[in-house]
Motif scaffolding. Structure first.
Motif, PDB file in Angstrom:
ATOM      1  N   ALA A  14      65.172  47.779 -25.186  1.00  0.00           N
ATOM      2  CA  ALA A  14      66.177  48.657 -25.774  1.00  0.00           C
ATOM      3  C   ALA A  14      66.653  49.738 -24.808  1.00  0.00           C
ATOM      4  CB  ALA A  14      65.623  49.316 -27.033  1.00  0.00           C
ATOM      5  N   CYS A  15      65.891  49.986 -23.767  1.00  0.00           N
ATOM      6  CA  CYS A  15      66.234  51.040 -22.819  1.00  0.00           C
ATOM      7  C   CYS A  15      67.166  50.482 -21.750  1.00  0.00           C
ATOM      8  CB  CYS A  15      64.952  51.582 -22.171  1.00  0.00           C
ATOM      9  SG  CYS A  15      65.239  52.948 -21.047  1.00  0.00           S
ATOM     10  N   SER A  16      68.336  51.058 -21.634  1.00  0.00           N
ATOM     11  CA  SER A  16      69.288  50.623 -20.616  1.00  0.00           C
ATOM     12  C   SER A  16      69.233  51.566 -19.415  1.00  0.00           C
ATOM     13  CB  SER A  16      70.696  50.559 -21.208  1.00  0.00           C
ATOM     14  OG  SER A  16      71.068  51.845 -21.681  1.00  0.00           O
ATOM     15  N   CYS A  17      68.049  52.080 -19.166  1.00  0.00           N
ATOM     16  CA  CYS A  17      67.853  53.096 -18.138  1.00  0.00           C
ATOM     17  C   CYS A  17      68.095  52.541 -16.744  1.00  0.00           C
ATOM     18  CB  CYS A  17      66.418  53.625 -18.170  1.00  0.00           C
ATOM     19  SG  CYS A  17      65.822  54.055 -19.796  1.00  0.00           S
ATOM     20  N   GLY A  18      68.799  53.326 -15.960  1.00  0.00           N
ATOM     21  CA  GLY A  18      68.885  53.066 -14.535  1.00  0.00           C
ATOM     22  C   GLY A  18      67.915  54.004 -13.848  1.00  0.00           C
ATOM     23  N   PRO A  19      67.859  53.976 -12.541  1.00  0.00           N
ATOM     24  CA  PRO A  19      66.965  54.896 -11.838  1.00  0.00           C
ATOM     25  C   PRO A  19      67.266  56.349 -12.204  1.00  0.00           C
ATOM     26  CG  PRO A  19      67.818  53.244 -10.340  1.00  0.00           C
ATOM     27  CD  PRO A  19      68.562  53.081 -11.633  1.00  0.00           C
ATOM     28  N   LEU A  20      66.215  57.137 -12.354  1.00  0.00           N
ATOM     29  CA  LEU A  20      66.361  58.553 -12.715  1.00  0.00           C
ATOM     30  C   LEU A  20      67.235  59.312 -11.726  1.00  0.00           C
ATOM     31  CD1 LEU A  20      62.742  59.519 -13.825  1.00  0.00           C
ATOM     32  CD2 LEU A  20      64.761  59.327 -15.266  1.00  0.00           C
ATOM     33  N   THR A  21      67.187  58.898 -10.473  1.00  0.00           N
ATOM     34  CA  THR A  21      67.952  59.613  -9.453  1.00  0.00           C
ATOM     35  C   THR A  21      69.356  59.058  -9.277  1.00  0.00           C
ATOM     36  OG1 THR A  21      67.018  58.178  -7.734  1.00  0.00           O
ATOM     37  CG2 THR A  21      65.880  60.265  -8.175  1.00  0.00           C
ATOM     38  N   GLY A  22      69.722  58.013 -10.026  1.00  0.00           N
ATOM     39  CA  GLY A  22      71.040  57.412  -9.876  1.00  0.00           C
ATOM     40  C   GLY A  22      72.119  58.127 -10.658  1.00  0.00           C
ATOM     41  N   GLU A  23      71.814  58.458 -11.892  1.00  0.00           N
ATOM     42  CA  GLU A  23      72.763  59.148 -12.764  1.00  0.00           C
ATOM     43  C   GLU A  23      71.979  59.866 -13.851  1.00  0.00           C
ATOM     44  OE1 GLU A  23      74.235  55.826 -15.872  1.00  0.00           O
ATOM     45  OE2 GLU A  23      74.841  55.456 -13.811  1.00  0.00           O
ATOM     46  N   VAL A  24      72.657  60.719 -14.570  1.00  0.00           N
ATOM     47  CA  VAL A  24      71.989  61.472 -15.626  1.00  0.00           C
ATOM     48  C   VAL A  24      71.627  60.515 -16.765  1.00  0.00           C
ATOM     49  CG1 VAL A  24      72.228  63.323 -17.322  1.00  0.00           C
ATOM     50  CG2 VAL A  24      73.202  63.578 -15.030  1.00  0.00           C
ATOM     51  N   MET A  25      70.373  60.557 -17.174  1.00  0.00           N
ATOM     52  CA  MET A  25      69.893  59.693 -18.247  1.00  0.00           C
ATOM     53  C   MET A  25      70.309  60.292 -19.583  1.00  0.00           C
ATOM     54  SD  MET A  25      65.973  58.536 -19.097  1.00  0.00           S
ATOM     55  CE  MET A  25      65.785  57.476 -17.684  1.00  0.00           C
ATOM     56  N   GLY A  26      70.818  59.448 -20.456  1.00  0.00           N
ATOM     57  CA  GLY A  26      71.194  59.893 -21.790  1.00  0.00           C
ATOM     58  C   GLY A  26      69.969  60.231 -22.622  1.00  0.00           C
ATOM     59  N   ALA A  27      70.180  61.001 -23.677  1.00  0.00           N
ATOM     60  CA  ALA A  27      69.088  61.458 -24.521  1.00  0.00           C
ATOM     61  C   ALA A  27      68.327  60.296 -25.157  1.00  0.00           C
ATOM     62  CB  ALA A  27      69.617  62.400 -25.606  1.00  0.00           C
ATOM     63  N   GLU A  28      69.024  59.283 -25.641  1.00  0.00           N
ATOM     64  CA  GLU A  28      68.367  58.141 -26.288  1.00  0.00           C
ATOM     65  C   GLU A  28      67.569  57.314 -25.285  1.00  0.00           C
ATOM     66  OE1 GLU A  28      67.082  55.737 -29.421  1.00  0.00           O
ATOM     67  OE2 GLU A  28      67.819  57.770 -29.314  1.00  0.00           O
ATOM     68  N   ASP A  29      68.135  57.073 -24.107  1.00  0.00           N
ATOM     69  CA  ASP A  29      67.382  56.351 -23.075  1.00  0.00           C
ATOM     70  C   ASP A  29      66.159  57.143 -22.637  1.00  0.00           C
ATOM     71  OD1 ASP A  29      68.782  53.988 -22.965  1.00  0.00           O
ATOM     72  OD2 ASP A  29      70.089  54.622 -21.321  1.00  0.00           O
TER      73      ASP A  29
END
Length: 117
Positions: A14-29
């Motif tokens: 369910a997590c569409s997370c990219g690297p933490l340093t790539g872009e700002v992570m959304g609240a749900e991710d």
């Protein structure tokens, strides 16, 4: 009833997370990824993952995991359930026993979120 609809969504899926340093992570991710990290942040669960990975075929019966971690069967089952719900382990029922294996790429996907770009 569609069986696929009744299955729980795994946290990692369910997590569409990219690297933490790539872009700002959304609240749900961020919430979903924190849930995944919480699943991994337990010594017994890390040992269970390690024990499963060390077995031939990278799978183990739940019945073979209680003694090595020194916990009772209900506690081990609880930890395994959390790892399944997190999307790290796959559970397969064979007769009266449940066998667990690491979902291919799951640990790598989790690690890629915290790896710098």
């Amino acid at each position: 009833m569609n069986t696929a609809q009744s299955l729980p969504v795994r946290v990692l899926d369910a997590c569409s997370c990219g690297p933490l340093t790539g872009e700002v992570m959304g609240a749900e991710d961020a919430r979903k990824f924190a849930q995944l990290l919480k699943a991994l942040a337990d010594p017994a669960r890390l040992r269970l993952i390690s024990l499963i990975a060390a077995q031939p075929g990278n799978e183990a019966c739940a019945c073979d995991l209680t003694e090595p971690v020194g916990l009772g069967q209900p506690t081990v089952s609880h930890h395994l359930k959390i790892l399944v719900e997190a999307g790290i382990l796959h559970r397969e029922k064979r007769g009266v026993w449940a066998y667990y294996s690491i979902i291919p790429g799951a640990l790598e996907r989790a690690a890629s979120v915290i790896a710098p770009r």
